[in-house]
Design a protein around this motif. Structure first.
Motif, PDB file in Angstrom:
ATOM      1  N   UNK A  42      61.199 -36.855 103.485  1.00 45.68           N
ATOM      2  CA  UNK A  42      61.852 -37.935 103.727  1.00 45.68           C
ATOM      3  C   UNK A  42      62.943 -37.696 105.027  1.00 45.68           C
ATOM      4  N   UNK A  43      62.555 -37.172 105.975  1.00 45.29           N
ATOM      5  CA  UNK A  43      63.229 -36.885 107.184  1.00 45.29           C
ATOM      6  C   UNK A  43      63.752 -38.024 108.138  1.00 45.29           C
ATOM      7  N   UNK A  44      65.140 -37.985 108.372  1.00 41.00           N
ATOM      8  CA  UNK A  44      65.628 -39.243 109.131  1.00 41.00           C
ATOM      9  C   UNK A  44      66.387 -38.338 110.009  1.00 41.00           C
ATOM     10  N   UNK A  45      66.875 -39.120 110.983  1.00 36.31           N
ATOM     11  CA  UNK A  45      67.889 -38.841 112.276  1.00 36.31           C
ATOM     12  C   UNK A  45      68.634 -37.763 111.700  1.00 36.31           C
ATOM     13  N   UNK A  46      69.521 -38.151 110.849  1.00 39.97           N
ATOM     14  CA  UNK A  46      70.703 -37.270 110.067  1.00 39.97           C
ATOM     15  C   UNK A  46      70.606 -37.060 108.784  1.00 39.97           C
ATOM     16  N   UNK A  47      69.671 -37.283 108.296  1.00 41.44           N
ATOM     17  CA  UNK A  47      69.551 -36.946 106.817  1.00 41.44           C
ATOM     18  C   UNK A  47      68.111 -36.402 106.429  1.00 41.44           C
ATOM     19  N   UNK A  48      67.994 -35.840 105.308  1.00 42.61           N
ATOM     20  CA  UNK A  48      66.611 -35.425 104.908  1.00 42.61           C
ATOM     21  C   UNK A  48      66.779 -35.145 103.371  1.00 42.61           C
ATOM     22  N   UNK A  49      65.769 -34.920 102.581  1.00 40.72           N
ATOM     23  CA  UNK A  49      65.729 -34.741 101.372  1.00 40.72           C
ATOM     24  C   UNK A  49      64.897 -33.624 101.124  1.00 40.72           C
ATOM     25  N   UNK A  50      64.834 -32.906  99.935  1.00 43.14           N
ATOM     26  CA  UNK A  50      64.130 -31.805  99.381  1.00 43.14           C
ATOM     27  C   UNK A  50      63.969 -32.024  97.964  1.00 43.14           C
ATOM     28  N   UNK A  51      62.647 -31.663  97.483  1.00 41.71           N
ATOM     29  CA  UNK A  51      62.323 -31.730  95.962  1.00 41.71           C
ATOM     30  C   UNK A  51      62.398 -30.236  95.461  1.00 41.71           C
ATOM     31  N   UNK A  52      63.270 -30.307  94.463  1.00 41.50           N
ATOM     32  CA  UNK A  52      63.423 -29.065  93.542  1.00 41.50           C
ATOM     33  C   UNK A  52      62.639 -29.231  92.250  1.00 41.50           C
ATOM     34  N   UNK A  53      61.817 -27.998  92.158  1.00 40.22           N
ATOM     35  CA  UNK A  53      61.152 -27.778  90.801  1.00 40.22           C
ATOM     36  C   UNK A  53      62.104 -27.151  89.954  1.00 40.22           C
ATOM     37  N   UNK A  54      61.564 -27.076  88.761  1.00 43.18           N
ATOM     38  CA  UNK A  54      62.574 -26.726  87.493  1.00 43.18           C
ATOM     39  C   UNK A  54      62.929 -25.236  87.648  1.00 43.18           C
ATOM     40  N   UNK A  55      62.084 -24.264  88.229  1.00 42.46           N
ATOM     41  CA  UNK A  55      62.356 -23.112  88.372  1.00 42.46           C
ATOM     42  C   UNK A  55      63.309 -22.778  89.286  1.00 42.46           C
ATOM     43  N   UNK A  56      63.284 -23.261  90.528  1.00 39.59           N
ATOM     44  CA  UNK A  56      64.496 -23.424  91.440  1.00 39.59           C
ATOM     45  C   UNK A  56      65.698 -24.012  91.062  1.00 39.59           C
TER      46      UNK A  56
END
Length: 196
Positions: free
Chosen positions: A148-162
């Motif tokens: 979900x990359x945007x101009x001044x924003x993004x998201x990351x998905x975190x798995x349980x291990x991380x």
């Protein structure tokens, strides 16, 4: 050079200001394997070990580092993500990480899904850093894939291990994180900027 694969969590044991410098004492389970002059990433910030005492070691952050990272906001008892420099010939499990933080960002959303978490961050675009969908980003030293990359924003998905083995388990909306953008992307952007 680092990979963004976190080795251990360090506990901040002491913070001592000296002029504009901050001496940071860290306790980890890998302290006995460290040596003075070794580079270690702390929330993605490459710092040099200057002393070792039992399970604790000390690194020093100068004003430049404190101005560009979240290390100046640390308090005693905080956890930090720890990674030693990679060994030449090892697998590159994350991505190429220099340990040179480009800027900070603010966590603006944490959404728990069924078995994972989505963290969203906003950052100042005046420094000309960018993310791309499915590209690499380092957040507090953790190598992650951008969604979900945007101009001044993004998201990351975190798995349980991380989630369990990094400081993501303590990260909440409003917290400041360190960002290191993908080094290859930075060179491509710079070359493109020079052509225009």
């Amino acid at each position: 050079m680092f990979t963004g694969i976190i080795e251990d969590l360090g506990t901040i044991k002491n913070l001592t200001a000296e002029g504009e410098n901050l001496h940071i004492t860290v306790e980890t389970s890998i302290t006995s394997e460290l040596k003075i002059d070794q580079s270690v990433a702390h929330n993605g910030v490459c710092l040099t070990v200057v002393s070792i005492n039992d399970d604790n070691y000390v690194v020093t952050a100068i004003k430049e580092t404190l101005d560009k990272t979240n290390l100046g906001k640390l308090i005693t008892g905080d956890l930090v993500n720890i990674e030693r420099a990679m060994k030449l010939g090892d697998r590159l499990d994350g991505h190429i990480v220099q340990g040179h933080v480009d800027q900070t960002a603010e966590c603006t959303a944490v959404i728990e899904e069924d078995g994972s978490w989505i963290y969203t961050f906003t950052y100042d675009t005046s420094l000309s850093n960018i993310t791309i969908e499915k590209g690499s980003i380092t957040v507090n030293g953790v190598s992650l894939t951008v969604v979900n990359s945007k101009i001044n924003e993004f998201s990351v998905a975190i798995i349980p291990y991380t989630y369990e083995h990094t400081t993501f388990k303590n990260l909440k909306v409003g917290d400041t994180v360190n960002l290191e953008f993908d080094v290859i992307g930075k060179y491509v952007k710079r070359l493109n900027d020079l052509r225009n």
